[in-house]
Structures are given as structure tokens and as C-alpha cells.
Design a protein around this motif. Structure first.
Motif, short mmCIF file in Angstrom:
data_model
loop_
_atom_site.label_atom_id
_atom_site.label_comp_id
_atom_site.label_asym_id
_atom_site.label_seq_id
_atom_site.Cartn_x
_atom_site.Cartn_y
_atom_site.Cartn_z
N GLU A 114 84.88 23.09 68.91
CA GLU A 114 85.13 23.11 67.60
C GLU A 114 86.40 23.97 67.30
O GLU A 114 86.19 25.27 67.68
N GLN B 44 81.03 13.50 54.84
CA GLN B 44 81.72 13.28 55.99
C GLN B 44 81.65 11.53 56.25
O GLN B 44 80.71 10.81 55.98
N ASN C 177 84.64 12.86 65.77
CA ASN C 177 85.88 12.57 65.16
C ASN C 177 86.52 11.29 65.41
O ASN C 177 86.48 10.81 66.83
N LYS D 250 78.87 16.22 66.04
CA LYS D 250 80.06 15.89 65.33
C LYS D 250 80.84 14.95 66.17
O LYS D 250 81.13 15.34 67.46
N TRP E 200 85.49 13.18 60.65
CA TRP E 200 84.40 13.36 61.42
C TRP E 200 83.23 13.00 60.60
O TRP E 200 83.15 13.27 59.29
N GLY F 90 85.30 20.08 62.89
CA GLY F 90 85.29 18.75 63.68
C GLY F 90 86.52 18.40 64.64
O GLY F 90 86.85 17.28 65.15
#
Length: 945
Positions: free
Chosen positions: A271, A435, A340, A338, A331, A276
Motif C-alpha cells: 500500500e 469502501q 482496488n 484490500k 477499494w 488501497g
């Protein structure tokens, strides 16, 4: 025998006569630290074709046919350029003695090009990476500040996009035909092999091309020009990537006439700075040179730099207030990791063969052939018969109930009834799930399996309502060029060249993930019947992973560019004149027969041809050995980019109505002072760019009246601006003073005024009109009153004050305080048209749309000033012939939050809608903003063997 003696004396007399018409410069080049001789150092007379390389003993013998005072340049990768003033008197030998070059490894800052590449977050490659250096050799204090201190705030030199500069690799232009800009990620991770660079300032003369108003940046990857040795680099950062490793091996020219340069690297981040934003990239590079004879060499260069970068979103003030400046809506968690949805993938290998031919001491002919291929993909989520998966979709935010909810009660009635109860519920739901919900999308793409009792026992794949796809561009570019440099006489030189480029660019929509579903329908759910079909020749397709759908076409383009340039050099005055000619042919070849445009979507469009000319010139007046005045001017026409030539290339072959060549004029004046302690440059410049074109797409509410065929005032439209002019005026100051042997101070300043200089014409295309039987698709909205609005996306004023200490024991420490201001938001052109003030149904001006109210509502937002404190330092060690260098920097030490750019949303397409939205205090379609990095660090360890 007598004839032989006669011939011998004739040849000898010619040699003596010729020797009397030249000056021979002798010298020995050594490493300032190790005192070892340096091989393959390039020794040249500045602004001429006269060059020589040092031999294994570090010695050189340079024959100059130019008389008078000249600049002698010593250049090599890994060393600081050395520029000397020399006096050329024919018939003499000038021994320059021992010349010491200082290595640049103690400054382990990345090259300007790579620095901006790795911190650039814009998806359109619009930032200005073109930096230039004084006298085409070393970067002055202003250019250093532009690249390393102001670049993090998206500062652009002279307010110009990179399409206004020319990026070159071994003499070949690398700007893309599609948008006129380089694809910066093609060079990612190749820092160690891209340090051989030459720069021209603005419209100044370049030996390689006519160039652009921003300047020319030429990178050489000729294998014999690299510094021999092995280098390992390890880096850590918290910006785009977290870790980096690069290994480079340089062989030098061996006895058989071969030289090799090999480099490989890796950059990655779980990251990056923003939430994200993962990053994964490799880099592979090879350069091989074969010396055919004393005058000719062949050099092959190949590199492959695949990269995968997760993007971060622009956000409204409402979203930022609910979350933070690092928030990224792209994301969400999937299996506790995570993921995206917006990923940019670049894989574009490049192969190049260069032929270097030194015909004699006065003539050089360099030719090359290049082939580049590969793909660029930008992913996002597509959905049908389902709600938007975007967690910041306006109906999911509190502002929908506190502002826009009232709009649904009446057609822009002006009534305002906030629903605070539902607004609070919406806020809580958003904070609970801020998210993307990947699990919900997978579930929506499956149907339940029921047993005989009607009990759900599991799920199976069904028609996908959500899929992940890429907007793909697969380019194949073949190019060839030849460049000729001739020293015509002691005072004059000629440069000329021609470049041919051919592009086939396949543009399509590529399905990458069904997200647990079985298939996806290749239709546009907003329409019905034939109009919903992406391809009438293959209707109602059920597409799967790896299929092309939606849109599918080729761009075909051919360009030819030629230039000539004459340079003249005398004791007190130098001047040059340059000319250019180019022709560009563009064509679209539709591979799908779109249901909305069945006649104009399939097959080849008309060929669009643009023919262009350019002229430039400049002169330098040498006041003394320490002071110069130089002036440059340029006027040229330029073909619009392939991207902006077709108004809606995804659906049809239509060319932008009224599109013209761009018309560009630029002038600059410079005063330069150089002494052992003080280096100063003061520059004033003026640039006017006319007839630019720009196309964008958005959903607009209240933009049309309700016609018989299309009973809605809302539509997804394309907007095309034509006849857009830009004016850039400014001043630059570069100041560097050596206070003592160890202490130096720098001051850099950029004062600009960048405005729109015309009221461009606005055309709006509504495909829905055609789909519903209307013969008219494009509507003329008249002028957009943009004149005197500020250009967006960069600080127009920037100032930097620096202090640097360099200890004799090879460690150094530097700090810079930077102040940037006059940065503005990108305004919506449609909101500055006369039509914006009228009710789309009645045709009457809204009563609340007074001039005073309009000035307040449409005032261009100015961002707060930015103050950044940066600190850097380093230490180097020598062990025998080995070197270790450590560099570290901290940017934005005070961890200040600042906006680097933003844009007004155009969804509110009439005055009443925008006024109501803004008046609520929490607008649903307020401007979206990009934010810069907070406190970041960069650490670099270099080991040279």
C-alpha cells in the motif's frame, strides 16, 4: 619513385595547410577522488558536431575547426559535467592539463524525469516533466527546485503540459501520437541507465529536433557512453512504492569492439501513501554496441518495464469531512485483503537499433529504427440492472437528503426541504461501509440453489450484474529517423533530420473478471432494441472473461516530421535559425457496428490530414566572460492530437466539427551571470497557444428540453471545446551563491500568470437523441465565457530558499523551504455558456440568475497557499575502487495537508440546479479534489563495484 615523393609532399602540404586551419586541444581526464584516469569521457565543443572520447589513459586530442572563444564540455554518466571556456586559435596546440571530474553519486536524488514519474498520480500524464538546463549541460537551481521541491505540488514549468516539450531517446521522439505526451511509466525503474541526458531551454536550439516551446530532453543509451562498473541500488519510500532494488552492469568497450549495459529492477508496495494503492513493477534493460570501425558503430537498446498501479480517487469536501484526506473510494476488502477496482497496467516493450556514423571530423550521421508494442489497461467496474457499487455515489451520501432530495419534488422549482433524519441515517450507513463491497457484488452475480422443500442449499453462477473490465489500448508503433550534423565552417554548423512514425492503436473494452457470474450481456442497458446493441453484426452476445465487448476500433496514424537548423558562432554573438515541416494522417477503423450509429460506426472513417510548419530563432550576446544575454523565439502550427480529433471515437467515425491546427507562439529573454561563487539566471517569457480542442464526457441534469422523441432533460453527453486559446506569461529566477567552500545557498522563483485567452465554442453530443429517432445528435451551445479564467492544475507562483552544507569528508546536508500559491480549480465550461442560465423547458432565463449572483456562484475557486519544508542529506565512502553512497530525504517535514488540484462537476447543467445544490451547504455535486502527500521519506543506498 619521383611520383611517389611528389605525392607524399603534396599530401604533406595539404595536411600542414589543414592543420593551420584548426586548433588541437589536449588534456587528461581523471576522477577527482580516486585520481584514476577516466576512459570514454565525451569531450565536445558546445553546440557543434565536434566530439572525441578519452582513451584508456584518460587522454584526449580534440581537433576544432571553430575559431574564437568556445565552450568545451566534458560529459559522462555518473559525473558532473565540466564546462570550460577555451580560446581557439588556428595552428596552435592547447594543453588543458589535468581535468578532474567529480562524481554525482553523493547526490543520490533520482533524475528529474524519474522523480516526477514515480510521484505522478494523474491518469492523463498531463504533468510537466520536461525540465531543462542552462547551456544544455547542467541543471540550474531553478530546474532543481522545479523537479525536486515543487514537483510534489504538481508544479509545471511555465505552466505547460508535457505535450509542449519533446522527449527523445537516442534521437527518436518518444511523445505518443495519441495524446502528444510521453508515457512516463515506460521508463520506470531505469534510473541507473537514463542519466545520460541533454536538455535545451524552452525554444533554444537542439542538435536533435526542432522541439517544442517547453524544451527538449534527449536521453542516450549508447553502451560505450556508460561508466564501466557494477552498481547495486536499494531504496525505501512511503510514496508510490515502499521498496526498490536495481542492479546494473556496464562492461565498457572491450578489445573486440563490444560494449554492454544491463540493468534490472523491482519496485513494489502493499500500500502506497493513499489507502488501497498497491504497486508492483519490474524493469529490464539491455544496450549492446558493436564498434564496426573507427567511424561507425551499431547500438541495440531494448527495455521492458511492466507496472501495475492502483489508483486513488478524487473526493468532494463532504467525503473528506466524513473520512480523511487519504480516503480512497476505489477499494474494498475481499477475503480480508484490500482489492482496488481501478488498476492501471502498462506493458510496452521497446526495441531500438541505432547506427552512429562519423563520416569525418565535421560530419555525423545518426540513424535509428524503433519498434514499440504492448498494452495499457485501466480497469473499472461495469454494472447492469443494479445499483452503483461506488461507496461515494451521491444517493448514498447524507447530502442527497439534505440538498438534492428537494429537487426530486419538482422540476428545479427552487424549493428546499432538507430531510435531516434520513441524512443522518445515510451518514451512519456510509461510515459503516465506506469502501467497495466486493462480497455483495459476488452475491448479486449468483442465484440460490433450492432443494425440494424450497430451502437454499447454496449458490451457483448466473448472469453477472457486476463485472470488472479494462479500457484497453494495444499500440504498435514503427518509427525510423535520421539526423545529420555538419560543421560547415569555423563559425557555422548545420543540423537536420527526418522522422517517420506509423501507429496502429487498438482501442477496446476487455472483460477481465465476471466476479463469480457466468456471463455478461453485451448491451447498453440504458437503451432498447437495436440501439442497445454494441455490435449489430453479433447481437445479444453473452461475453465472458477475456472477451472484447462494448466498443472496439482501431486508430491508424502516420506522421512525418523534418527539420533544418543553422547555427552561427562568433566572439561576441551566437545565433541560430530553425525550420520544421510535418504532415499527420489520422483515421478511425470501426470494428463494431454500433446500434445507435449503424451507418457511421463500422469500417474506416475519412482520412484526416494536417500539414504544419514551424520557425524559430535565437541569439546570444556575450557581454563578458561572466555575463550573457540570450533570446529565443518560436512560432509553429501543430496537429491536434489523435485523441482530440474524433468527437466520440468509441461509438462512431465523426470528426470534431471545425477542428484546426493549433497555433503556437513563444518568446523568452534571459540574462545569465556566472562566476566561481555566483550563478544567476533571470528569464522572462510569453507563450500563446491558439485553437486547441478538448473532449470530455459526463452525465448532466437539466441540460435539454423535453423533446417528442426523448422525454427527459437529463443525458450522458460528450462535450467538445474548440478554438480554446491559452496565454502564459511569467518570470523565472535562479540564484546560487557559494558562501564558503562548504556552504551554498540557493533561491528560485517562478512568477506566472496563466489564463484562458478566448471564449471557446461548446458542442454537446447526446447519443440518446439518435437512439430515440431524432436526426440531431450534436447541439451548439455557443461560447463558453472562459476568457481571463485561470488555467488549472498547478501553482502559478512558486518560491524556494535553500541552504546546503558539503563537508570535505564527503557528507552533506540540505534544506529547502518552499512557498507555492495561485493554484486554481478546473472550471466547468458548460456552466459558463448563455444556455446555462435558461430553463431548458421554458427557454426563459431563471429569475434568480442575476449577474451579481452569477459572479458569486461561478467564481473560480483558488486553493490555499502551500508551504513545504524539505530536508535531504547523504554520505559517501570509498574503499579501494569500491563506492558506497547513502542518500535520505524527508519531504513536507511539517506534514501539512494541501490540495494539488480539482475540478468542478458538470452534473448540475443549469443555473437553478447548481444554485440549489450549493445553497444547501452540503452539495451532492460539489467540486472534487486531489491531495498531495503529507510527510514522506526516501532512503537510497548505492554500492558501486
Amino acid at each position: 619513385m619521383g611520383k611517389k615523393y611528389i605525392l607524399f609532399f603534396v599530401l604533406l602540404s595539404f595536411k600542414v595547410a589543414f592543420a593551420q586551419q584548426e586548433t588541437i586541444f589536449l588534456g587528461l581526464v581523471i576522477d577527482a577522488k580516486t585520481q584514476n584516469p577516466l576512459e570514454n569521457i565525451v569531450v565536445s565543443i558546445q553546440n557543434s558536431a565536434i566530439t572525441q572520447l578519452t582513451n584508456k589513459s584518460g587522454k584526449f586530442e580534440l581537433h576544432s575547426v571553430i575559431k574564437g572563444e568556445q565552450l568545451l564540455l566534458l560529459h559522462s554518466q555518473g559525473y558532473r559535467d565540466l564546462l570550460l571556456k577555451v580560446q581557439s586559435n588556428f595552428g596552435q596546440q592547447v594543453n588543458l592539463g589535468i581535468l578532474q571530474l567529480e562524481d554525482r553519486f553523493s547526490d543520490e536524488t533520482p533524475a528529474a524525469l524519474i522523480s516526477l514519474l514515480e510521484s505522478d498520480l494523474s491518469d492523463d500524464n498531463s504533468s510537466s516533466e520536461m525540465t531543462s538546463g542552462l547551456l544544455q549541460s547542467s541543471k540550474d537551481a531553478f530546474m532543481q527546485a522545479s523537479a525536486f521541491n515543487w514537483g510534489q505540488a504538481r508544479f509545471r514549468v511555465r505552466g505547460l503540459d508535457s505535450e509542449n516539450g519533446t522527449m527523445m531517446l537516442n534521437g527518436m521522439v518518444m511523445n505518443k501520437i495519441y495524446d502528444g505526451r510521453p508515457q512516463w511509466s515506460n521508463w520506470g525503474g531505469l534510473n541507473n541507465v537514463l542519466r545520460n541526458q541533454e536538455f535545451s531551454v524552452g525554444a533554444a536550439a537542439s542538435n536533435y529536433t526542432f522541439g517544442g516551446i517547453l524544451g527538449t530532453q534527449q536521453i542516450s543509451t549508447r553502451a560505450s557512453m556508460y561508466r564501466k562498473g557494477t552498481q547495486l541500488t536499494f531504496s525505501g519510500s512511503n510514496t508510490t512504492y515502499n521498496l526498490r532494488a536495481i542492479g546494473t552492469y556496464i562492461s565498457g568497450m572491450n578489445g573486440s569492439g563490444w560494449a554492454f549495459a544491463i540493468s534490472a529492477g523491482k519496485r513494489w508496495a502493499g500500500e502506497g501513501y493513499f489507502e488501497g494503492t498497491s504497486f508492483d513493477a519490474e524493469s529490464f534493460f539491455i544496450s549492446v554496441e558493436k564498434k564496426l570501425n573507427k567511424r561507425q558503430s551499431l547500438n541495440f537498446t531494448g527495455f521492458y518495464t511492466p507496472s501495475i498501479r492502483a489508483k486513488n480517487s478524487a473526493n468532494t469536501n463532504e467525503v473528506i469531512q466524513l473520512t480523511n484526506e487519504k480516503y480512497n473510494s476505489y477499494w474494498g476488502f475481499q477475503n480480508d485483503e484490500k482489492r482496488n477496482a481501478r488498476i492501471k497496467k502498462v506493458e510496452e516493450p521497446l526495441l531500438m537499433l541505432n547506427h552512429y556514423f562519423k563520416l569525418n571530423e565535421k560530419i555525423n550521421l545518426n540513424s535509428s529504427v524503433m519498434y514499440q508494442f504492448g498494452k495499457v489497461g485501466n480497469s473499472t467496474i461495469d454494472y447492469q440492472s443494479a445499483n452503483s457499487p461506488d461507496p461515494t455515489y451521491y444517493r448514498k451520501l447524507p447530502s442527497y437528503y439534505s440538498s438534492l432530495y428537494a429537487k426530486d419534488k419538482g422540476e428545479f422549482s427552487g424549493e428546499f426541504t432538507p430531510d435531516y433524519q434520513n441524512a443522518e441515517k445515510s451518514k451512519l450507513l456510509f461510515l459503516e461501509k465506506p469502501q467497495i463491497d466486493w462480497d455483495a457484488m459476488y452475491k448479486a452475480n449468483q442465484s440460490p440453489i433450492l432443494n425440494s422443500n424450497g430451502v437454499i442449499t447454496g449458490y451457483e453462477a448466473a448472469q453477472s450484474h457486476y463485472v470488472l473490465y479494462e479500457d484497453r489500448t494495444d499500440d504498435n508503433t514503427l518509427a525510423a529517423n535520421s539526423n545529420l550534423n555538419i560543421q560547415l565552417s569555423e563559425n557555422s554548423a548545420f543540423d537536420g533530420g527526418i522522422t517517420f512514425r506509423n501507429l496502429k492503436s487498438h482501442q477496446f473494452q476487455y472483460l477481465t473478471d465476471l466476479l463469480g457470474g457466468q456471463y455478461f450481456e453485451d448491451i447498453d442497458a440504458f437503451y432498447s432494441g437495436n440501439e442497445a446493441q454494441s455490435d449489430l453484426q453479433n447481437p445479444n452476445r453473452q461475453v465472458k472473461e477475456g472477451d472484447i465487448y462494448g466498443y472496439n476500433y482501431n486508430f491508424l496514424a502516420t506522421t512525418i516530421d523534418a527539420f533544418t537548423q543553422f547555427k552561427f558562432s562568433y566572439n561576441k554573438v551566437d545565433f541560430y535559425l530553425g525550420q520544421s515541416y510535418s504532415v499527420s494522417n489520422y483515421q478511425r477503423d470501426g470494428l463494431y457496428q454500433n446500434g445507435i450509429y449503424p451507418i457511421t460506426s463500422f469500417g474506416k472513417s475519412q482520412k484526416v490530414t494536417f500539414e504544419n510548419f514551424g520557425f524559430k530563432g535565437g541569439f546570444t550576446y556575450k557581454i563578458s566572460g561572466k555575463q550573457w544575454l540570450f533570446f529565443n523565439g518560436m512560432h509553429l502550427t501543430r496537429a491536434p492530437s489523435l485523441r482530440n480529433t474524433f468527437s466520440n471515437s468509441r461509438l462512431n467515425n465523426s470528426v470534431v466539427n471545425g477542428i484546426e491546427n493549433e497555433n503556437i507562439s513563444s518568446a523568452e529573454g534571459n540574462y545569465v551571470f556566472h562566476s566561481p561563487k555566483l550563478k544567476m539566471r533571470f528569464t522572462g517569457y510569453y507563450t500563446l497557444i491558439k485553437n486547441t480542442t478538448k473532449t470530455s464526457f459526463f452525465y448532466a441534469e437539466g441540460i435539454f428540453d423535453r423533446g417528442a422523441s426523448y422525454n427527459s432533460t437529463d443525458a450522458f453527453v460528450s462535450q467538445t471545446l474548440t478554438n480554446l486559446d491559452k496565454k502564459n506569461i511569467g518570470l523565472e529566477l535562479s540564484f546560487e551563491y557559494q558562501i564558503s567552500l562548504t556552504l551554498k545557498t540557493t533561491l528560485s522563483a517562478a512568477y506566472g500568470n496563466y489564463t484562458y485567452n478566448s471564449n471557446p465554442n461548446v458542442s454537446i453530443t447526446n447519443d440518446a437523441n439518435v437512439a430515440n429517432g431524432d436526426t440531431q445528435a450534436t447541439f451548439d451551445f455557443g461560447e463558453s465565457y472562459l476568457k481571463n479564467y485561470k488555467q488549472s492544475g498547478m501553482p502559478q507562483q512558486a518560491y524556494s530558499l535553500g541552504l546546503e552544507y558539503r563537508d570535505p569528508k564527503y557528507w552533506w546536508l540540505a534544506s529547502n523551504i518552499n512557498y507555492m500559491t495561485e493554484s486554481y480549480i478546473d472550471v466547468s465550461p458548460i456552466a459558463r455558456t448563455a444556455r446555462f442560465y435558461k430553463n431548458s423547458i421554458s427557454g426563459l432565463v431563471f429569475p434568480e440568475a442575476t449577474e451579481e449572483h452569477a459572479l458569486t456562484l461561478l467564481k473560480q475557486e483558488k486553493f490555499d497557499p502551500i508551504v513545504l519544508l524539505n530536508i535531504s542529506g547523504g554520505k559517501s565512502w570509498r574503499f579501494s575502487r569500491k563506492y558506497i553512497g547513502l542518500f535520505a530525504s524527508i519531504n513536507n517535514v511539517l506534514d501539512l495537508t494541501y490540495k494539488t488540484g480539482g475540478f468542478e462537476q458538470a452534473r448540475n447543467a443549469n443555473f437553478r440546479a447548481l444554485n440549489q445544490d450549493v445553497s444547501s451547504g452540503t452539495p451532492s455535486f460539489g467540486p472534487k479534489y486531489f491531495y498531495g502527500y503529507g510527510r514522506t521519506y526516501f532512503v537510497n543506498l548505492t554500492i558501486s563495484l
